[in-house]
Design an enzyme around this catalytic site. Structure first.
Site, PDB file in Angstrom:
ATOM      1  NE  ARG A 213     -42.693 -42.433-113.995  1.00  0.00           N
ATOM      2  CZ  ARG A 213     -41.679 -41.618-113.561  1.00  0.00           C
ATOM      3  NH1 ARG A 213     -40.716 -41.532-114.037  1.00  0.00           N
ATOM      4  NH2 ARG A 213     -41.242 -41.290-112.217  1.00  0.00           N
ATOM      5  CG  ASP A 241     -40.030 -51.408 -97.237  1.00  0.00           C
ATOM      6  OD1 ASP A 241     -39.085 -50.707 -97.863  1.00  0.00           O
ATOM      7  OD2 ASP A 241     -40.467 -50.986 -96.949  1.00  0.00           O
TER       8      ASP A 241
HETATM    9  P1  ATP Z   1     -42.294 -46.750-100.764  1.00  0.00           P
HETATM   10  O1  ATP Z   1     -41.828 -46.287-100.039  1.00  0.00           O
HETATM   11  O2  ATP Z   1     -44.184 -46.589-100.910  1.00  0.00           O
HETATM   12  O3  ATP Z   1     -42.457 -48.710-100.143  1.00  0.00           O
HETATM   13  P2  ATP Z   1     -40.436 -46.732-102.651  1.00  0.00           P
HETATM   14  O4  ATP Z   1     -41.037 -45.885-103.441  1.00  0.00           O
HETATM   15  O5  ATP Z   1     -39.822 -47.294-102.336  1.00  0.00           O
HETATM   16  O6  ATP Z   1     -42.530 -47.485-102.236  1.00  0.00           O
HETATM   17  P3  ATP Z   1     -41.859 -47.485-105.698  1.00  0.00           P
HETATM   18  O7  ATP Z   1     -40.757 -47.209-106.284  1.00  0.00           O
HETATM   19  O8  ATP Z   1     -42.858 -46.797-105.374  1.00  0.00           O
HETATM   20  O9  ATP Z   1     -40.823 -47.768-104.205  1.00  0.00           O
HETATM   21  O10 ATP Z   1     -42.175 -49.278-105.638  1.00  0.00           O
HETATM   22  C1  ATP Z   1     -41.347 -50.311-105.663  1.00  0.00           C
HETATM   23  C2  ATP Z   1     -41.485 -51.377-107.225  1.00  0.00           C
HETATM   24  O11 ATP Z   1     -42.931 -51.470-107.063  1.00  0.00           O
HETATM   25  C3  ATP Z   1     -41.800 -49.940-108.792  1.00  0.00           C
HETATM   26  O12 ATP Z   1     -40.547 -50.495-109.079  1.00  0.00           O
HETATM   27  C4  ATP Z   1     -42.485 -50.901-109.525  1.00  0.00           C
HETATM   28  O13 ATP Z   1     -41.843 -51.741-109.658  1.00  0.00           O
HETATM   29  C5  ATP Z   1     -43.542 -51.332-108.132  1.00  0.00           C
HETATM   30  N1  ATP Z   1     -44.848 -50.847-108.281  1.00  0.00           N
HETATM   31  C6  ATP Z   1     -44.891 -49.790-106.910  1.00  0.00           C
HETATM   32  N2  ATP Z   1     -46.144 -49.073-107.443  1.00  0.00           N
HETATM   33  C7  ATP Z   1     -46.694 -49.974-108.733  1.00  0.00           C
HETATM   34  C8  ATP Z   1     -48.258 -49.332-108.661  1.00  0.00           C
HETATM   35  N3  ATP Z   1     -48.772 -48.581-108.462  1.00  0.00           N
HETATM   36  N4  ATP Z   1     -48.096 -50.469-110.449  1.00  0.00           N
HETATM   37  C9  ATP Z   1     -47.360 -51.127-110.127  1.00  0.00           C
HETATM   38  N5  ATP Z   1     -46.420 -51.443-109.905  1.00  0.00           N
HETATM   39  C10 ATP Z   1     -45.752 -50.425-108.831  1.00  0.00           C
END
Ligand code: ATP
Length: 304
Positions: A213, A241
């Site tokens: 999202r 990251d």
């Molecule tokens: P992780 O701990 O798995 O490294 P996180 O939970 O810290 O991730 P996320 O919010 O999952 O971080 O991802 C960071 C950014 O990467 C999101 O704000 C989005 O812009 C992009 N992103 C992550 N997953 C997706 C996806 N499935 N589709 C499109 N963009 C994504």
């Protein structure tokens, strides 16, 4: 545009499974792979490779084969490693990552040498003080995060994994980056909007990443939604990251927080389409191209 990342490095062992096992459950893995990871190392690679910044990494590795592999991966990505310590009495950090067919993951980390980074020496402090932006995560001792925050010209904190923050750290945080779970954990708020409000009241600027999202940015009292690009995720490990590293790089380059978040988001969306953590990091040119095509896709059609 210089960034110093103060953080962790781990050698990741990734198991691919149909679905992540629940408590007491056994599942068969379809593959096993070892690759460089750790929040700090992934962020440093993201800032250098995707963000195009001049990056130095402050971290501790064991004097072992895993440490050699991690150092080679950092150097190969263009990250400055003169402030990376090698310890004879601790193994390099490692992580066991399970990735399901839906791209979601669960991770267990063994801190190893990362836990020994309990102070910063003169060279490490100089690397922090010299940077336009310092980025830190919480896979290293909190005392070192606080020290780095105090010395930094501009401090970006990725408050991950979820840990309560000491009171003396909050005033030094220029930009707080958390995912939605961390936002809830830090505030105790069940509702995400409530968590965002509470965090925005405590830091100068806030970014909450929301996976597919996108992200929410709160800066100068203004809340902006930054959607991500719809993609098919194969491995979400390290997307956050990569996002943080690119965000720090773009802030160091002078971008405002919303623009830096767009860059981080585009890099994250590219990273989830590839397996691995640091190995999945897109190039600066790939991120720039993704942003250009997203901008032209959303531009209003014109007619002659
Ligand atoms: P992780 O701990 O798995 O490294 P996180 O939970 O810290 O991730 P996320 O919010 O999952 O971080 O991802 C960071 C950014 O990467 C999101 O704000 C989005 O812009 C992009 N992103 C992550 N997953 C997706 C996806 N499935 N589709 C499109 N963009 C994504």
């Amino acid at each position: 545009m210089s960034v110093t990342v103060v953080g962790s490095a781990n050698l990741d062992t990734t198991l691919r499974v149909v679905r992540i096992p629940g408590p007491g459950e056994t599942v068969m893995a379809s593959s096993i792979a070892r690759s460089p990871g750790g929040k700090g190392a992934n962020q440093a690679v993201g800032a250098a490779r995707s963000g195009g910044a001049d990056v130095r990494f402050v971290a501790a590795l064991g004097r072992d084969a895993d440490g050699d592999a991690l150092l080679a991966s950092l150097t190969g990505a263009g990250v400055g490693t003169d402030a990376v310590r090698r310890l004879a009495d601790a193994p390099s950090g490692s992580a066991l990552i399970t990735v399901g067919d839906d791209g979601e993951n669960s991770i267990v980390v063994v801190a190893g040498a990362n836990a020994a980074l309990t102070d910063l020496d003169e060279n490490e402090l100089a690397a922090v003080a010299a940077a336009d932006v310092v980025l830190a995560c919480l896979e290293i001792p909190m005392v070192t995060v606080v020290r780095a925050a105090r010395e930094a010209a501009r401090f970006v904190l990725n408050a991950a994994p979820s840990t309560p923050l000491p009171e003396d750290l909050w005033p030094h945080v220029d930009v707080l980056v958390v995912n939605e779970h961390e936002a809830r954990d830090l505030t105790g708020a069940a509702d995400l909007a409530d968590a965002v409000d509470r965090l925005a009241g405590r830091v100068r600027a806030l970014v909450v990443t929301l996976g597919a999202r996108g992200a929410v940015v709160v800066s100068d009292g203004v809340r902006t939604s930054v959607p991500s690009t719809p993609v098919t995720a194969v491995d979400t490990t390290g997307a956050g990251d990569c996002f943080c590293g690119v965000l720090a790089a773009r802030l160091a380059a002078g971008d405002d927080l919303v623009t830096a978040t767009r860059w981080g988001s585009a890099a994250g969306a590219l990273a989830v389409q590839r397996p691995g953590a640091a190995d999945a990091t897109p190039t600066h040119a790939e991120v720039a191209a993704a942003l250009t095509s997203a901008a032209s896709a959303s531009a209003p059609a014109t007619s002659a």
